[in-house]
Design a protein around this motif. Structure first.
Motif, mmCIF file in Angstrom:
data_model
loop_
_atom_site.group_PDB
_atom_site.id
_atom_site.type_symbol
_atom_site.label_atom_id
_atom_site.label_comp_id
_atom_site.label_asym_id
_atom_site.label_seq_id
_atom_site.Cartn_x
_atom_site.Cartn_y
_atom_site.Cartn_z
ATOM 1 N N LEU A 122 0.824 -1.203 0.000
ATOM 2 C CA LEU A 122 0.000 0.000 0.000
ATOM 3 C C LEU A 122 0.861 1.258 0.000
ATOM 4 C CD1 LEU A 122 -2.560 1.694 0.354
ATOM 5 C CD2 LEU A 122 -2.509 1.125 2.806
ATOM 6 N N HIS A 123 1.828 1.329 0.904
ATOM 7 C CA HIS A 123 2.638 2.532 1.012
ATOM 8 C C HIS A 123 3.553 2.723 -0.207
ATOM 9 C CE1 HIS A 123 1.362 2.158 5.284
ATOM 10 N NE2 HIS A 123 1.351 3.474 5.186
ATOM 11 N N LEU A 124 4.023 1.633 -0.784
ATOM 12 C CA LEU A 124 4.824 1.747 -2.003
ATOM 13 C C LEU A 124 3.975 2.230 -3.171
ATOM 14 C CD1 LEU A 124 6.955 -1.495 -1.653
ATOM 15 C CD2 LEU A 124 7.887 0.826 -1.817
ATOM 16 N N ALA A 125 2.803 1.630 -3.322
ATOM 17 C CA ALA A 125 1.941 2.010 -4.443
ATOM 18 C C ALA A 125 1.486 3.458 -4.305
ATOM 19 C CB ALA A 125 0.744 1.070 -4.514
ATOM 20 N N GLU A 126 1.177 3.886 -3.092
ATOM 21 C CA GLU A 126 0.771 5.276 -2.895
ATOM 22 C C GLU A 126 1.888 6.253 -3.247
ATOM 23 O OE1 GLU A 126 -2.747 5.305 0.453
ATOM 24 O OE2 GLU A 126 -0.667 5.318 1.170
ATOM 25 N N ALA A 127 3.137 5.791 -3.129
ATOM 26 C CA ALA A 127 4.274 6.643 -3.477
ATOM 27 C C ALA A 127 4.605 6.573 -4.965
ATOM 28 C CB ALA A 127 5.491 6.236 -2.654
ATOM 29 N N GLY A 128 3.834 5.778 -5.709
ATOM 30 C CA GLY A 128 4.050 5.689 -7.154
ATOM 31 C C GLY A 128 5.008 4.608 -7.594
ATOM 32 N N ASN B 58 -6.155 -0.612 -5.106
ATOM 33 C CA ASN B 58 -6.695 0.658 -5.600
ATOM 34 C C ASN B 58 -5.585 1.670 -5.862
ATOM 35 O OD1 ASN B 58 -9.301 -0.327 -5.456
ATOM 36 N ND2 ASN B 58 -9.709 0.555 -3.444
ATOM 37 N N ALA B 59 -4.493 1.563 -5.106
ATOM 38 C CA ALA B 59 -3.371 2.481 -5.285
ATOM 39 C C ALA B 59 -2.455 2.069 -6.433
ATOM 40 C CB ALA B 59 -2.568 2.577 -3.989
ATOM 41 N N GLY C 23 -0.275 -4.301 14.894
ATOM 42 C CA GLY C 23 0.416 -3.021 14.906
ATOM 43 C C GLY C 23 1.816 -3.091 14.331
ATOM 44 N N PRO C 24 2.669 -3.997 14.859
ATOM 45 C CA PRO C 24 4.021 -4.100 14.313
ATOM 46 C C PRO C 24 4.050 -4.418 12.822
ATOM 47 C CG PRO C 24 3.929 -5.146 16.444
ATOM 48 C CD PRO C 24 2.512 -4.786 16.093
ATOM 49 N N GLY C 25 3.217 -5.343 12.363
ATOM 50 C CA GLY C 25 3.207 -5.670 10.942
ATOM 51 C C GLY C 25 2.890 -4.459 10.087
ATOM 52 N N THR C 26 1.939 -3.650 10.538
ATOM 53 C CA THR C 26 1.548 -2.466 9.776
ATOM 54 C C THR C 26 2.676 -1.442 9.708
ATOM 55 O OG1 THR C 26 -0.776 -2.782 10.410
ATOM 56 C CG2 THR C 26 -0.134 -0.597 9.617
ATOM 57 N N VAL C 27 3.271 -1.125 10.869
ATOM 58 C CA VAL C 27 4.313 -0.090 10.858
ATOM 59 C C VAL C 27 5.620 -0.605 10.280
ATOM 60 C CG1 VAL C 27 3.281 1.219 12.739
ATOM 61 C CG2 VAL C 27 4.935 -0.559 13.279
ATOM 62 N N PHE C 28 5.924 -1.890 10.439
ATOM 63 C CA PHE C 28 7.132 -2.426 9.816
ATOM 64 C C PHE C 28 6.985 -2.467 8.295
ATOM 65 C CE2 PHE C 28 8.485 -5.085 13.764
ATOM 66 C CZ PHE C 28 8.895 -3.925 14.400
ATOM 67 N N GLY C 29 5.781 -2.785 7.809
ATOM 68 C CA GLY C 29 5.555 -2.747 6.363
ATOM 69 C C GLY C 29 5.769 -1.355 5.802
ATOM 70 N N LYS C 30 5.278 -0.365 6.535
ATOM 71 C CA LYS C 30 5.481 1.027 6.114
ATOM 72 C C LYS C 30 6.962 1.374 6.119
ATOM 73 C CE LYS C 30 4.187 5.780 7.303
ATOM 74 N NZ LYS C 30 3.430 6.634 8.267
ATOM 75 N N ALA C 31 7.694 0.931 7.144
ATOM 76 C CA ALA C 31 9.133 1.204 7.219
ATOM 77 C C ALA C 31 9.882 0.546 6.063
ATOM 78 C CB ALA C 31 9.679 0.714 8.556
ATOM 79 N N LEU C 32 9.491 -0.674 5.697
ATOM 80 C CA LEU C 32 10.136 -1.346 4.569
ATOM 81 C C LEU C 32 9.862 -0.613 3.260
ATOM 82 C CD1 LEU C 32 9.469 -5.083 5.506
ATOM 83 C CD2 LEU C 32 11.687 -3.922 5.462
ATOM 84 N N ALA C 33 8.664 -0.078 3.130
ATOM 85 C CA ALA C 33 8.360 0.711 1.938
ATOM 86 C C ALA C 33 9.266 1.934 1.863
ATOM 87 C CB ALA C 33 6.886 1.141 1.958
ATOM 88 N N GLU C 34 9.450 2.608 2.973
ATOM 89 C CA GLU C 34 10.314 3.781 2.985
ATOM 90 C C GLU C 34 11.766 3.406 2.693
ATOM 91 O OE1 GLU C 34 9.420 5.349 6.840
ATOM 92 O OE2 GLU C 34 7.708 6.511 6.107
ATOM 93 N N LEU C 35 12.185 2.231 3.159
ATOM 94 C CA LEU C 35 13.535 1.745 2.857
ATOM 95 C C LEU C 35 13.692 1.488 1.360
ATOM 96 C CD1 LEU C 35 16.295 0.695 3.951
ATOM 97 C CD2 LEU C 35 15.224 -1.569 4.081
#
Length: 427
Positions: free
Chosen positions: A46-52, A198-199, A371-383
């Protein structure tokens, strides 16, 4: 799923449908590949797709097939480990960083659910950790002290106030954590999948990765019907890992956990038992958890596997235990039952691993996956996007460390819990 009513139980009956997906076919290319459609993989997608970013996710079975679709649905802050212990285990920098990230994790979950309009029964009303005896109360008092020193909105409830919020006089107190809450776990996983699709993320189910091979500066992932070539790979398979990174499974001991759910109960019951709708669990080593779903079913769970003699033993224990905690429910039968595995690491903390050049992942959530899965997934996307470095992640990179006597420990968990519940049933 897989025509097994014991795999996802009530959650599969009440969750909205997952997005339409197909198996990967042919030879496909992408910038970033994700393996695993649980909270970590779906949050990253989700976070990767939202970033394009161009991202493709591969899932061996179905969306939320593993622990993400089977758990209790408690959205907790932090880990089992006491807050003050984390800096000693991870070092000051990573210990405090992890506490901050995981302390904020429930808010991230509930904000995502609200922003994307997920129909996942999100209830950000807190959780109650219930004290069994004076030793349990002392443990919770210390946990509350450590969290409050960090500014967390937690409060130790004395017996009388705890009794009102729980609806039972079986506990000597409780720790109320206002950051936390409950969610329909499979519905949340499917909600993340819809949002990711959707993203622009491409999601493929029934696409087990059977082989991963580096070719130049890319990786080729093979599935039964196709292949995917990517420059970067996120491994998000956790406790249900098979191939091609079996070392994850070697690091994890499976702890079985089951849930039973009653039929919808009368409004009078809902007004007295957990009237504010917090999710709850107790301080026993073989713990008991309980919470409401949206339709007024009480979901009641503990450690153990619903297979072999375990199904009858754990059901008999649950019927007796629910009547002991809530005498008005004596004689209540359960209409759903299901179980899965929690991935336990040796120090009860998750791990960040580098499996190859530009192949990374988190694993070992120790029963705290939402919680951890959600925020770690976001962190991996940012990485993956280059927004942060590995040194800025919530955990340091570590080598995979195989747990000794893994099979023996898993047997102890399974049959030990069965023995405890059998004794408590006949006592």
């Amino acid at each position: 799923m897989r025509n097994d009513p014991l795999s996802h139980g009530l959650w599969e009956k009440t969750a909205p449908a997952a997005p339409q997906t197909t198996a990967l076919t042919g030879d496909v290319m992408t910038e970033i590949a994700i393996v695993g459609a649980g909270y970590t993989g779906l949050s990253a997608a989700l976070h990767l797709a939202e970033a394009g970013a161009d991202v493709v996710l591969l899932e061996a079975d179905e969306i939320g097939f593993g622990g993400s679709g089977r758990n209790v649905g408690l959205v907790n802050a932090g880990m089992w480990v006491m807050p003050d212990d984390l800096p000693g285990i991870l070092g000051e920098t990573y210990g405090e960083r992890l506490l901050s990230v995981l302390g904020d994790a429930p808010r991230v979950v509930f904000d995502l659910a609200a922003r994307h309009g997920m129909d996942c029964e999100a209830m950000p009303v807190g959780t109650l950790h219930c004290a069994v005896g004076e030793s349990g109360l002392r443990q919770l008092d210390e946990r509350a002290r450590q969290w409050k020193a960090r500014g967390a909105p937690v409060r130790l409830l004395e017996r009388e106030e705890a009794q009102k919020k729980i609806g039972s006089n079986a506990f000597s107190g409780a720790l109320l954590d206002e950051r936390a809450g409950t969610i329909q776990p499979l519905a949340y996983a499917r909600g993340l999948a819809h949002a990711a699709a959707n993203a622009g993320a491409r999601l493929h189910t029934d696409s087990r990765v059977t082989k991963a091979e580096q070719r130049g500066d890319s990786w080729r992932l093979e599935t039964p019907k196709g292949s995917l070539t990517a420059r970067q790979v996120i491994v998000a398979t956790n406790a249900y890992t098979t191939t091609p990174w079996p070392q994850i499974r070697e690091e994890i001991v499976h702890l079985p956990y089951f849930n039973f759910a009653t039929p919808p109960l009368p409004p009078a019951m809902r007004e007295r038992i957990l009237p504010e709708r917090q999710g709850a669990w107790d301080t026993k080593q073989i713990l008991t958890s309980f919470r409401w779903d949206r339709e007024g079913r009480l979901v009641f769970g503990s450690v153990g596997a619903l297979k072999g003699t375990g199904q009858a033993v754990h059901r008999a224990w649950a019927e007796r235990a629910i009547a002991r905690l809530f005498p008005e429910l004596k004689g209540t039968r359960f209409e759903h039952c299901w179980y899965g595995h929690i991935g336990m690491t040796s120090d009860h903390l998750p791990k960040f691993h580098r499996f190859g050049d530009k192949v990374v992942g988190f694993s070992g959530y120790n029963g705290r996956g939402i919680g951890p899965g959600t925020v770690f997934g976001k962190a991996l996307a940012e990485l993956m996007l280059g927004r942060i470095s590995e040194e800025e992640l919530p955990l340091p990179v570590s080598d995979v460390s195989r747990q000794s006597f893994q099979g023996l420990r898993e047997g102890v968990y399974r049959f030990g819990a069965e023995a405890v519940h059998l004794m408590r049933t006949i006592a």
